[in-house]
Enzyme design. Sequence first.
Site, PDB file in Angstrom:
ATOM      1  N   GLY A  51       0.782  -1.231   0.000  1.00 37.73           N
ATOM      2  CA  GLY A  51       0.000   0.000   0.000  1.00 37.73           C
ATOM      3  C   GLY A  51       0.812   1.279   0.000  1.00 37.73           C
ATOM      4  N   GLY A  83       4.234  -6.367  -2.047  1.00 35.09           N
ATOM      5  CA  GLY A  83       4.505  -5.730  -0.758  1.00 35.09           C
ATOM      6  C   GLY A  83       4.665  -6.768   0.336  1.00 35.09           C
ATOM      7  CG  ASP A 100       4.489  -3.445  -9.012  1.00 30.80           C
ATOM      8  OD1 ASP A 100       4.911  -3.082  -7.895  1.00 30.80           O
ATOM      9  OD2 ASP A 100       3.281  -3.503  -9.307  1.00 30.80           O
ATOM     10  N   GLY A 110       2.542   2.457  -2.561  1.00 29.65           N
ATOM     11  CA  GLY A 110       2.523   3.128  -3.868  1.00 29.65           C
ATOM     12  C   GLY A 110       3.497   2.579  -4.883  1.00 29.65           C
ATOM     13  CE  LYS A 111       5.545  -2.939  -3.233  1.00 25.56           C
ATOM     14  NZ  LYS A 111       4.597  -2.533  -2.192  1.00 25.56           N
ATOM     15  CB  SER A 112       1.121  -1.133  -8.196  1.00 23.55           C
ATOM     16  OG  SER A 112       1.469  -2.408  -7.708  1.00 23.55           O
ATOM     17  CE1 TYR A 113      -0.939   7.237  -9.240  1.00 23.56           C
ATOM     18  CE2 TYR A 113       0.973   7.998  -7.997  1.00 23.56           C
ATOM     19  CZ  TYR A 113      -0.112   8.266  -8.815  1.00 23.56           C
ATOM     20  OH  TYR A 113      -0.368   9.551  -9.204  1.00 23.56           O
TER      21      TYR A 113
END
Length: 484
Positions: A83, A232, A229, A85-88
Amino acid sequence: MEGNQTIITRPTDPTDPGNLKAAARKVEEDVKTFTFDKSYWSFDKNDPNYATQAHLYNDLGKELLNHAFEGFNTCIFAYGQTGAGKSYSMMGYGDDKGIIPLTCCELFNRIGRNYDNTIIYQVQVSYFEIYNERVRDLLNPKHKGNLKVREHPTLGPYVEDLSKLIANSFQDIENLIDEGNKTRTVAATNMNRTSSRSHAVFTLLLKQKRHDAETGLDTEKVSRISLVDLAGSERANSTGVTGARLKESANINKSITTLGKVITSLADASSGTSRKGAIKVDSFVPYRDSVLTWLLKDSLGGNSKTVMIAAISPADYDETLSTLRYADAAKRIKNKPVINEDPNGRLIRDLKEELQLLRKKLGVEACFSDNQQVIAFVDGEGNFVKKTKEELVNQIQTSEKLMKEACETWEEKLRRTEEIQLIREKTLEELGILIEKNAVGVHPPKKVPYLVNLNEDPLMSECLVYQIKPGATRVGRILKMRRE
């Protein structure tokens, strides 16, 4: 964030009556400061220091793309808690594109601006995920099972039989990412998991062929752009997971923990000291302890220019501190990147020599008695090797696959790309999934009823539309009655 510094403060515990932890806090300071190459603030869009996706790409993606055109392997991977923000940062969301689409767009913009007739550019794409230590091809539905990870002296670690599809434009890349994500979402829905629970590796293979008119010779540069990516990390005791989800978390934590060990070992090796300050001559790096670190071997301490994005969140102090410490250790890693000139010619030459040696040794084995199954010989690098007949046959088959792929013409690769495209579209259609290029969000009503996939993960929610075909449609799983 202040300049290149990230400052973290331990939060006070409101449930701690009388400040019982004061003694512990004297030992460990409340405020810690870390210095990195860049430090970004992306919490409030109204903040004057807010870092946009374009800001991130201009600082990180553009430089690595420059290196890729020079012939270097490059890698960007996002590391951090669930949560954060890695994928974002990597993929983006909606119109707010992340590093992967921005890099791909600029790649083809540069190719389009090339007016040098002596250079030909060729781009291939692969996209796979690692889930529960298993590798799954997201672009070829025929590869439903677990793909094997192998290592070759010239190629390094690679995924056997992984699809490498041709892309001639940014539109092709967008379609491949979209369909790959749909394939990933289908598996997530069927397996009752979300996309963030797997590691996604998107790779661009950029080949530059240059013809020298004076000498009549052709030279070639091949660079690999790896955009990763990571899943988490989440602790089982804080999430309360059990059963299959607990096993999933254990495998994710295994690969993330191994990544941390690899970073620490490489940092120690680069500085020449251990964590306790003793001088270290050779530091063992546990690449093979997980599939993820094995495949990232070149990117971590090897032949690549690599950027690590450490994504942090105020949601969990301990996770944030752990991420910052690993990022701090990663700064000390020294990679050894080289320009990859004429790698295909070298690979074909090495494979020919290897196949000749292996076939020769296999012929010797055929003359042996049944109880003499082990052959000892010296390989091409001068190493003394012992192999069984079965291992020799397996190695010959693997080398023959690599040889066939290395000698494949561009026309043959294009034909295979088109075949896989048709298979992928047919597979999604059979599942009742709408095939629509670059479809984002809820679609307008169609001619037939449909169901929209809603998910806790914003990257998966609403990206699948299941058309309800004429006739009877059953929703859910068939439960088998069991007699007591």
